[in-house]
Design a protein around this motif. Structure first.
Motif, PDB file in Angstrom:
ATOM      1  N   ILE A 154      -7.909  -4.701  13.796  1.00 10.69           N
ATOM      2  CA  ILE A 154      -7.999  -5.993  14.493  1.00 10.69           C
ATOM      3  C   ILE A 154      -8.476  -6.601  13.290  1.00 10.69           C
ATOM      4  CG2 ILE A 154      -9.483  -6.806  16.133  1.00 10.69           C
ATOM      5  CD1 ILE A 154      -6.483  -5.544  17.005  1.00 10.69           C
ATOM      6  N   VAL A 155     -10.316  -5.713  12.299  1.00  8.43           N
ATOM      7  CA  VAL A 155     -10.126  -7.079  11.375  1.00  8.43           C
ATOM      8  C   VAL A 155      -9.352  -7.436  10.535  1.00  8.43           C
ATOM      9  CG1 VAL A 155     -11.852  -6.394   8.948  1.00  8.43           C
ATOM     10  CG2 VAL A 155     -12.703  -5.300  11.773  1.00  8.43           C
ATOM     11  N   MET A 174      -0.704   4.088  19.441  1.00 11.77           N
ATOM     12  CA  MET A 174      -0.361   2.002  19.206  1.00 11.77           C
ATOM     13  C   MET A 174      -1.993   2.009  17.804  1.00 11.77           C
ATOM     14  SD  MET A 174       1.636   1.192  20.524  1.00 11.77           S
ATOM     15  CE  MET A 174       2.978   1.976  21.573  1.00 11.77           C
ATOM     16  N   SER A 175      -2.493   3.117  17.735  1.00 13.34           N
ATOM     17  CA  SER A 175      -3.552   3.272  17.114  1.00 13.34           C
ATOM     18  C   SER A 175      -2.886   2.804  15.155  1.00 13.34           C
ATOM     19  CB  SER A 175      -5.054   4.212  17.025  1.00 13.34           C
ATOM     20  OG  SER A 175      -4.759   5.259  17.124  1.00 13.34           O
ATOM     21  N   VAL A 176      -2.294   3.763  15.102  1.00 17.89           N
ATOM     22  CA  VAL A 176      -1.731   4.322  13.719  1.00 17.89           C
ATOM     23  C   VAL A 176      -0.428   2.378  14.119  1.00 17.89           C
ATOM     24  CG1 VAL A 176       0.296   5.334  12.649  1.00 17.89           C
ATOM     25  CG2 VAL A 176      -1.788   6.358  14.037  1.00 17.89           C
ATOM     26  N   GLY A 177       0.026   2.255  15.106  1.00 16.91           N
ATOM     27  CA  GLY A 177       1.097   0.944  14.697  1.00 16.91           C
ATOM     28  C   GLY A 177      -0.237  -0.365  14.846  1.00 16.91           C
ATOM     29  N   VAL A 178      -1.219  -0.465  15.320  1.00 18.18           N
ATOM     30  CA  VAL A 178      -1.831  -1.440  15.061  1.00 18.18           C
ATOM     31  C   VAL A 178      -2.684  -1.463  13.602  1.00 18.18           C
ATOM     32  CG1 VAL A 178      -4.587  -2.808  15.447  1.00 18.18           C
ATOM     33  CG2 VAL A 178      -3.296  -1.417  17.601  1.00 18.18           C
ATOM     34  N   PHE A 179      -3.372   0.088  13.227  1.00 21.55           N
ATOM     35  CA  PHE A 179      -3.357   0.138  11.434  1.00 21.55           C
ATOM     36  C   PHE A 179      -3.188  -0.631  10.814  1.00 21.55           C
ATOM     37  CE2 PHE A 179      -5.486   2.642   8.052  1.00 21.55           C
ATOM     38  CZ  PHE A 179      -6.073   2.263   7.747  1.00 21.55           C
TER      39      PHE A 179
END
Length: 262
Positions: free
Chosen positions: A45-46, A110-115
């Motif tokens: 997100i950052v 999904m966190s892997v996708g975001v990152f």
């Protein structure tokens, strides 16, 4: 995209990559636990906020479903479904027993996708576009150059699984092809969150079966290394999808080029 200095974007991409690399070493195999998941969401997100503020990139959600059911979106969906089928393993737990693990696995992937999408598409691909420009050849170059480091970083798996040389090399090849697919989806649909979803779904479908196995050893990690032929077989489908995605991109770029000349 208004052309601006590309230096901040490249610096951010390197910083995010180094943080992820150091984080993997620090957390060990625990990087797939809750701390690793939270860190991925936060850092991702950052990166998105930075690109929105510094480069004016619009990370809109509007058009998500339109993009999902477009030609390139459906190519991504087919790739995800193939993973679900190809990675199937014998299970011994029912839906009730495995569902909590499956939900956690979904959030993790999904966190892997975001990152990873924040690094390689949100930051790197957009920075390359800013640096090169928006002509057909340069967009294609940006797609390839953003996909290569995404694939190569999967060699980091050898830190934890030094015996899986062929399996890791195969993963690097098909991850590079996946990077081409995701960059094409992102450019054509102009929807970052669609790419995040497809990336997370791709990883989730590859790992979901382990949630329904009582003696699962790892998240899609084999006990022994692949043979060379098996490695080629594992990479073949994703490489084919990557080529198809690139062809779709070329068609779209040619169409947009003709429209701009009118």
């Amino acid at each position: 995209m208004e052309k601006r200095s590309s230096t901040p974007g490249f610096i951010l991409a390197v910083i995010m990559f180094l943080i992820s690399s150091v984080g993997l070493l620090f957390l060990g195999e625990g990087n797939f636990g809750l701390p690793g998941m939270i860190a991925r969401y936060v850092i991702g997100i950052v990166g998105v906020v930075f690109m929105a503020k510094v480069y004016g990139v619009n990370f809109k959600i509007k058009g998500f479903f339109k993009g999902l059911f477009s030609v390139i979106g459906l190519v991504g969906v087919v790739c995800c479904i193939h993973n679900l089928i190809a990675m199937r393993i014998p299970t011994d737990l029912g839906l009730k027993e495995g569902l909590p693990s499956a939900i956690l696995m979904f959030l993790l992937m999904m966190s892997v996708g975001v990152f990873e999408e924040a690094i390689y598409r949100g930051v790197l691909f957009n920075t390359l576009r800013n640096c090169f420009g928006e002509s057909k050849g340069r967009i294609m170059l940006a797609v390839i150059l953003s996909a290569i480091p995404f694939g190569i970083t999967h060699f980091l798996n050898l830190i934890f699984y030094p015996n899986l040389v062929v399996w890791t090399t195969s993963q690097v090849v098909y991850a590079t092809a996946g990077g081409i697919l995701f960059a094409c989806v992102y450019y054509i649909t102009d929807n970052f969150w669609l790419v995040v979803f497809l990336h997370g779904l791709y990883d989730f479908f590859a790992s979901i079966w382990s949630c329904f196995v009582s003696q699962a050893e790892g998240i899609g990690i084999p006990a022994v290394d692949s043979t060379i032929m098996q490695g080629i077989k594992d990479a073949f489908f994703d490489c084919t999808i990557g080529v198809i995605a690139f062809i779709v991109l070329l068609v779209v770029l040619n169409k947009r080029e003709k429209e701009s000349e009118v």
